[in-house]
Write an enzyme that holds these catalytic residues in place. Structure first.
Site, PDB file in Angstrom:
ATOM      1  N   HIS A  37       1.853  -2.655   1.899  1.00  0.00           N
ATOM      2  CA  HIS A  37       2.506  -3.540   3.134  1.00  0.00           C
ATOM      3  C   HIS A  37       4.035  -3.461   3.135  1.00  0.00           C
ATOM      4  O   HIS A  37       4.372  -3.182   4.336  1.00  0.00           O
ATOM      5  CB  HIS A  37       2.188  -5.121   2.749  1.00  0.00           C
ATOM      6  CG  HIS A  37       0.479  -5.225   2.635  1.00  0.00           C
ATOM      7  ND1 HIS A  37       0.209  -5.795   1.466  1.00  0.00           N
ATOM      8  CD2 HIS A  37      -0.307  -5.612   3.438  1.00  0.00           C
ATOM      9  CE1 HIS A  37      -1.104  -6.093   1.667  1.00  0.00           C
ATOM     10  NE2 HIS A  37      -1.654  -5.724   2.896  1.00  0.00           N
ATOM     11  N   VAL A 176      -0.046   4.219   0.519  1.00  0.00           N
ATOM     12  CA  VAL A 176       0.743   4.179  -0.779  1.00  0.00           C
ATOM     13  C   VAL A 176      -0.399   3.993  -1.900  1.00  0.00           C
ATOM     14  O   VAL A 176      -1.283   3.133  -1.873  1.00  0.00           O
ATOM     15  CB  VAL A 176       1.616   2.907  -0.701  1.00  0.00           C
ATOM     16  CG1 VAL A 176       2.386   2.908  -2.092  1.00  0.00           C
ATOM     17  CG2 VAL A 176       2.557   3.140   0.478  1.00  0.00           C
TER      18      VAL A 176
END
Ligand code: AMP
Length: 279
Positions: A37, A176
């Protein structure tokens, strides 16, 4: 960072920012924030005058037997992370503020909502599209940031933006991962030690697909069979689907073209994880 929970209030703020000529970067999330995020947030910060993050665990995108109730909600920790990133506004509405009694409208993007994730989660993308459209209307962002990890979600949102002429630029940020390759997910906290180890098999199977395709294998069926065979060793991993698709329209391919997305979804223990790789 200002925390706003009223839809009217955030709309007043963003109208004012728009009049002042400020660019707004928007990162919609369901909270339980992690580095994935934050990569979206950091990208927004580099490009826009103002960055707005929303945290809303959207009930409409959860199926009946899914984990809405137990979805993690560490709001204090999330706020601290966003303050550290110098986010300007956190929009943190209640469910009844977004869907007041008498709420009736649903947004459905045809074609993408009933394949892959949509097949296993029939109402999921209508829930996503509905809340994202509402959030876009409240926030009127210049740029909105989404993660490649939820690849089909990105395709659905881009289609909605195109079809409805929404004045927002959609930016997709690469997945990620943990050091060992596991895609970061708010749901990873549900994995116990053994499950966490075996969860890595999802990414490993994607890397295997990458290797096979790079080695000149052209048959999607062969690559999928090899991936499935690889996953067999991992007894805690229960495959939902593997698919090899055209990244533009998500149509399944039989012969590997120049660019494909390989998508995988599996339960690891009771936790459903998704991942993908673009090749
Ligand atoms: P969520 O809170 O799961 O709804 O995710 C909010 C946004 O963060 C979505 O656009 C996700 O695709 C993105 N996201 C989640 N995990 C990752 C990750 N590991 N890397 C990059 N983006 C991510």
């Amino acid at each position: 960072m200002d925390v706003i929970s009223s839809p009217n209030q955030i709309q007043e703020i963003t109208k004012k920012l728009y009049k002042e000529g400020k660019t707004i970067g928007f990162v919609p999330t369901m909270g339980a924030l992690h580095e994935g995020h934050l990569a979206l947030v950091r990208k927004s910060k580099t490009v826009n005058d103002i960055t707005i993050v929303s945290i809303f665990v959207n009930p409409k995108q959860f199926g009946r037997n899914e984990d809405l109730k137990k979805y993690p909600r560490p709001i204090g920790k999330d706020q601290a992370l966003l303050i550290k990133e110098k986010v300007n506004y956190l929009f943190y509405p209640s469910s009844s503020a977004i869907y007041p009694s008498g709420y009736k409208t649903n947004v459905k993007v045809k074609g993408f909502s009933d394949i892959l994730e949509g097949k296993s989660r029939p109402d999921h993308f209508a829930g996503v599209a509905t809340v994202v459209l509402k959030l876009f209307n409240l926030i009127n962002p210049t740029h909105a940031y989404f993660g490649q990890k939820d690849f089909q979600q990105c395709v659905v949102i881009k289609q909605m933006v195109k079809d409805l002429d929404l004045p927002v630029n959609i930016k997709i940020i690469p997945t990620v991962r943990e050091n060992d390759g596991l895609a970061l997910s708010s749901r990873n906290i549900f994995l116990n030690g053994q499950e966490r180890l075996q969860a890595l098999a999802l990414y490993q199977s994607l890397l295997l697909a990458n290797k096979l395709i790079a080695g000149g294998n052209k048959k999607a069926r062969f690559i999928k069979a090899k991936m499935k065979n690889y996953l067999k060793k991992y007894k805690l991993v229960r495959l939902d689907y593997i698919e090899i698709c055209n990244p533009q329209d998500l149509s399944a391919v039989k012969v590997i073209p120049k660019k494909v997305v390989v998508l995988i979804t599996a339960f690891v223990g009771k936790t459903r994880l998704i991942d993908n790789i673009i090749i």
